[in-house]
Design a protein around this motif. Structure first.
Motif, PDB file in Angstrom:
ATOM      1  N   VAL A 154       4.712   1.790  16.723  1.00  0.00           N
ATOM      2  CA  VAL A 154       5.756   1.434  15.771  1.00  0.00           C
ATOM      3  C   VAL A 154       5.751   2.523  14.709  1.00  0.00           C
ATOM      4  O   VAL A 154       4.692   2.971  14.265  1.00  0.00           O
ATOM      5  CB  VAL A 154       5.547   0.025  15.153  1.00  0.00           C
ATOM      6  N   LEU A 155       6.941   3.007  14.351  1.00  0.00           N
ATOM      7  CA  LEU A 155       7.071   4.047  13.335  1.00  0.00           C
ATOM      8  C   LEU A 155       7.584   3.412  12.044  1.00  0.00           C
ATOM      9  O   LEU A 155       8.615   2.746  12.049  1.00  0.00           O
ATOM     10  CB  LEU A 155       8.035   5.139  13.801  1.00  0.00           C
ATOM     11  N   ILE A 156       6.868   3.631  10.962  1.00  0.00           N
ATOM     12  CA  ILE A 156       7.198   3.068   9.659  1.00  0.00           C
ATOM     13  C   ILE A 156       7.674   4.213   8.774  1.00  0.00           C
ATOM     14  O   ILE A 156       6.983   5.231   8.658  1.00  0.00           O
ATOM     15  CB  ILE A 156       5.954   2.413   9.002  1.00  0.00           C
ATOM     16  N   THR A 157       8.833   4.057   8.139  1.00  0.00           N
ATOM     17  CA  THR A 157       9.360   5.111   7.274  1.00  0.00           C
ATOM     18  C   THR A 157       9.502   4.592   5.851  1.00  0.00           C
ATOM     19  O   THR A 157      10.006   3.500   5.620  1.00  0.00           O
ATOM     20  CB  THR A 157      10.746   5.580   7.763  1.00  0.00           C
ATOM     21  N   ARG A 158       9.050   5.411   4.919  1.00  0.00           N
ATOM     22  CA  ARG A 158       9.325   5.151   3.509  1.00  0.00           C
ATOM     23  C   ARG A 158       9.982   6.416   2.979  1.00  0.00           C
ATOM     24  O   ARG A 158       9.625   7.527   3.368  1.00  0.00           O
ATOM     25  CB  ARG A 158       8.060   4.807   2.738  1.00  0.00           C
TER      26      ARG A 158
ATOM     27  N   ILE B 247      16.314  -4.790   2.274  1.00  0.00           N
ATOM     28  CA  ILE B 247      16.781  -4.588   3.646  1.00  0.00           C
ATOM     29  C   ILE B 247      15.939  -3.497   4.293  1.00  0.00           C
ATOM     30  O   ILE B 247      15.752  -2.426   3.733  1.00  0.00           O
ATOM     31  CB  ILE B 247      18.272  -4.211   3.677  1.00  0.00           C
ATOM     32  N   VAL B 248      15.413  -3.819   5.468  1.00  0.00           N
ATOM     33  CA  VAL B 248      14.648  -2.861   6.267  1.00  0.00           C
ATOM     34  C   VAL B 248      15.457  -2.621   7.536  1.00  0.00           C
ATOM     35  O   VAL B 248      15.751  -3.556   8.278  1.00  0.00           O
ATOM     36  CB  VAL B 248      13.244  -3.412   6.613  1.00  0.00           C
ATOM     37  N   HIS B 249      15.837  -1.373   7.752  1.00  0.00           N
ATOM     38  CA  HIS B 249      16.607  -1.015   8.944  1.00  0.00           C
ATOM     39  C   HIS B 249      15.657  -0.886  10.128  1.00  0.00           C
ATOM     40  O   HIS B 249      14.550  -0.375  10.003  1.00  0.00           O
ATOM     41  CB  HIS B 249      17.362   0.293   8.722  1.00  0.00           C
ATOM     42  N   ILE B 250      16.114  -1.371  11.272  1.00  0.00           N
ATOM     43  CA  ILE B 250      15.300  -1.321  12.489  1.00  0.00           C
ATOM     44  C   ILE B 250      16.012  -0.435  13.502  1.00  0.00           C
ATOM     45  O   ILE B 250      17.169  -0.662  13.832  1.00  0.00           O
ATOM     46  CB  ILE B 250      15.060  -2.735  13.060  1.00  0.00           C
ATOM     47  N   ASP B 251      15.303   0.583  13.926  1.00  0.00           N
ATOM     48  CA  ASP B 251      15.839   1.522  14.907  1.00  0.00           C
ATOM     49  C   ASP B 251      15.130   1.322  16.232  1.00  0.00           C
ATOM     50  O   ASP B 251      13.932   1.066  16.267  1.00  0.00           O
ATOM     51  CB  ASP B 251      15.616   2.962  14.445  1.00  0.00           C
ATOM     52  N   SER B 252      15.891   1.467  17.294  1.00  0.00           N
ATOM     53  CA  SER B 252      15.316   1.382  18.627  1.00  0.00           C
ATOM     54  C   SER B 252      15.140   2.797  19.150  1.00  0.00           C
ATOM     55  O   SER B 252      16.096   3.556  19.268  1.00  0.00           O
ATOM     56  CB  SER B 252      16.250   0.601  19.546  1.00  0.00           C
TER      57      SER B 252
ATOM     58  N   TYR C  43       0.792  -1.227   0.000  1.00  0.00           N
ATOM     59  CA  TYR C  43       0.000   0.000   0.000  1.00  0.00           C
ATOM     60  C   TYR C  43       0.826   1.280   0.000  1.00  0.00           C
ATOM     61  O   TYR C  43       0.397   2.300  -0.526  1.00  0.00           O
ATOM     62  CB  TYR C  43      -0.947   0.015   1.204  1.00  0.00           C
ATOM     63  N   LEU C  44       1.996   1.242   0.625  1.00  0.00           N
ATOM     64  CA  LEU C  44       2.793   2.456   0.792  1.00  0.00           C
ATOM     65  C   LEU C  44       3.982   2.550  -0.149  1.00  0.00           C
ATOM     66  O   LEU C  44       4.553   3.616  -0.301  1.00  0.00           O
ATOM     67  CB  LEU C  44       3.339   2.533   2.227  1.00  0.00           C
ATOM     68  N   GLY C  45       4.384   1.434  -0.696  1.00  0.00           N
ATOM     69  CA  GLY C  45       5.647   1.390  -1.416  1.00  0.00           C
ATOM     70  C   GLY C  45       6.713   0.867  -0.464  1.00  0.00           C
ATOM     71  O   GLY C  45       6.420   0.505   0.677  1.00  0.00           O
ATOM     72  N   PRO C  46       7.953   0.828  -0.918  1.00  0.00           N
ATOM     73  CA  PRO C  46       9.024   0.239  -0.093  1.00  0.00           C
ATOM     74  C   PRO C  46       9.196   0.900   1.265  1.00  0.00           C
ATOM     75  O   PRO C  46       9.262   2.113   1.374  1.00  0.00           O
ATOM     76  CB  PRO C  46      10.279   0.446  -0.953  1.00  0.00           C
ATOM     77  N   VAL C  47       9.223   0.072   2.284  1.00  0.00           N
ATOM     78  CA  VAL C  47       9.468   0.520   3.652  1.00  0.00           C
ATOM     79  C   VAL C  47      10.974   0.463   3.875  1.00  0.00           C
ATOM     80  O   VAL C  47      11.606  -0.558   3.615  1.00  0.00           O
ATOM     81  CB  VAL C  47       8.729  -0.393   4.662  1.00  0.00           C
ATOM     82  N   THR C  48      11.556   1.572   4.345  1.00  0.00           N
ATOM     83  CA  THR C  48      13.006   1.625   4.514  1.00  0.00           C
ATOM     84  C   THR C  48      13.448   1.448   5.959  1.00  0.00           C
ATOM     85  O   THR C  48      14.519   0.914   6.213  1.00  0.00           O
ATOM     86  CB  THR C  48      13.568   2.956   3.989  1.00  0.00           C
ATOM     87  N   ARG C  49      12.632   1.912   6.902  1.00  0.00           N
ATOM     88  CA  ARG C  49      12.995   1.838   8.323  1.00  0.00           C
ATOM     89  C   ARG C  49      11.769   1.538   9.160  1.00  0.00           C
ATOM     90  O   ARG C  49      10.662   1.913   8.820  1.00  0.00           O
ATOM     91  CB  ARG C  49      13.593   3.153   8.817  1.00  0.00           C
TER      92      ARG C  49
END
Length: 165
Positions: free
Chosen positions: A109-113, A96-101, A69-75
């Motif tokens: 949960v914060l999703i970044t594209r 590769i999806v980077h995971i930040d703490s 729905y959003l396109g590629p998720v980067t983080r």
């Protein structure tokens, strides 16, 4: 914009999901309210009810669904204390999806594209009862929701406990 066939609902009355969708919400479900404008009115863009606290098992299906729905998720930004183990990255669908703490709290949960476009999802704890989870998810996706994830989770846990004896 209100539909003329739909009765007006007071602002404090929750608008429930349609029955078919409400009953279909199970652990592992993500509900999204995606707006195409930059001015998002609600605090949360959706909700996710993972089956467990194992991020390696839970996150790939969420990322796959969001990517559709959003396109590629980067983080992905998560609170490390809420999960069993938090890697710094996962490979999902050959990306590769980077995971930040972040100290975002157990309930978000914060999703970044891209570089700056992010979405905030309520995370319903895996052990939440189905009715409470459905209520929390319905509240999170309301366009007029102004409650933060933590407040929604407090309210559903209070509601699930019932009135004091």
């Amino acid at each position: 914009m209100a539909d003329s066939d739909t009765p007006d609902t007071p602002d404090d009355t929750p608008r429930l999901l349609p029955d078919a969708i409400h009953q279909a919400v199970r652990p592992g479900t993500a509900l999204l309210r995606l707006e195409t404008t930059h001015a998002r009115e609600g605090i949360l863009d959706g909700a996710w009810w993972p089956r467990s606290r194992d991020i390696g098992a839970e996150l790939p299906s969420l990322v796959t669904a969001l990517t559709e729905y959003l396109g590629p998720v980067t983080r992905i930004g998560l609170d490390a204390s809420a999960w069993e183990e938090l890697p710094t990255r996962l490979t999902v669908d050959d990306r590769i999806v980077h995971i930040d703490s972040f100290p975002v709290g157990d309930g978000t949960v914060l999703i970044t594209r891209g570089d700056r476009d992010y979405f905030s999802l309520l995370v319903v704890p895996p052990d939440t009862t189905p009715d409470a989870a459905r209520a929390a998810m319905a509240r999170a996706v309301r366009a007029d929701n102004v409650a933060e994830a933590e407040q929604i989770l407090i309210e559903i846990s209070t509601d699930a406990a019932g009135p004091p004896a």
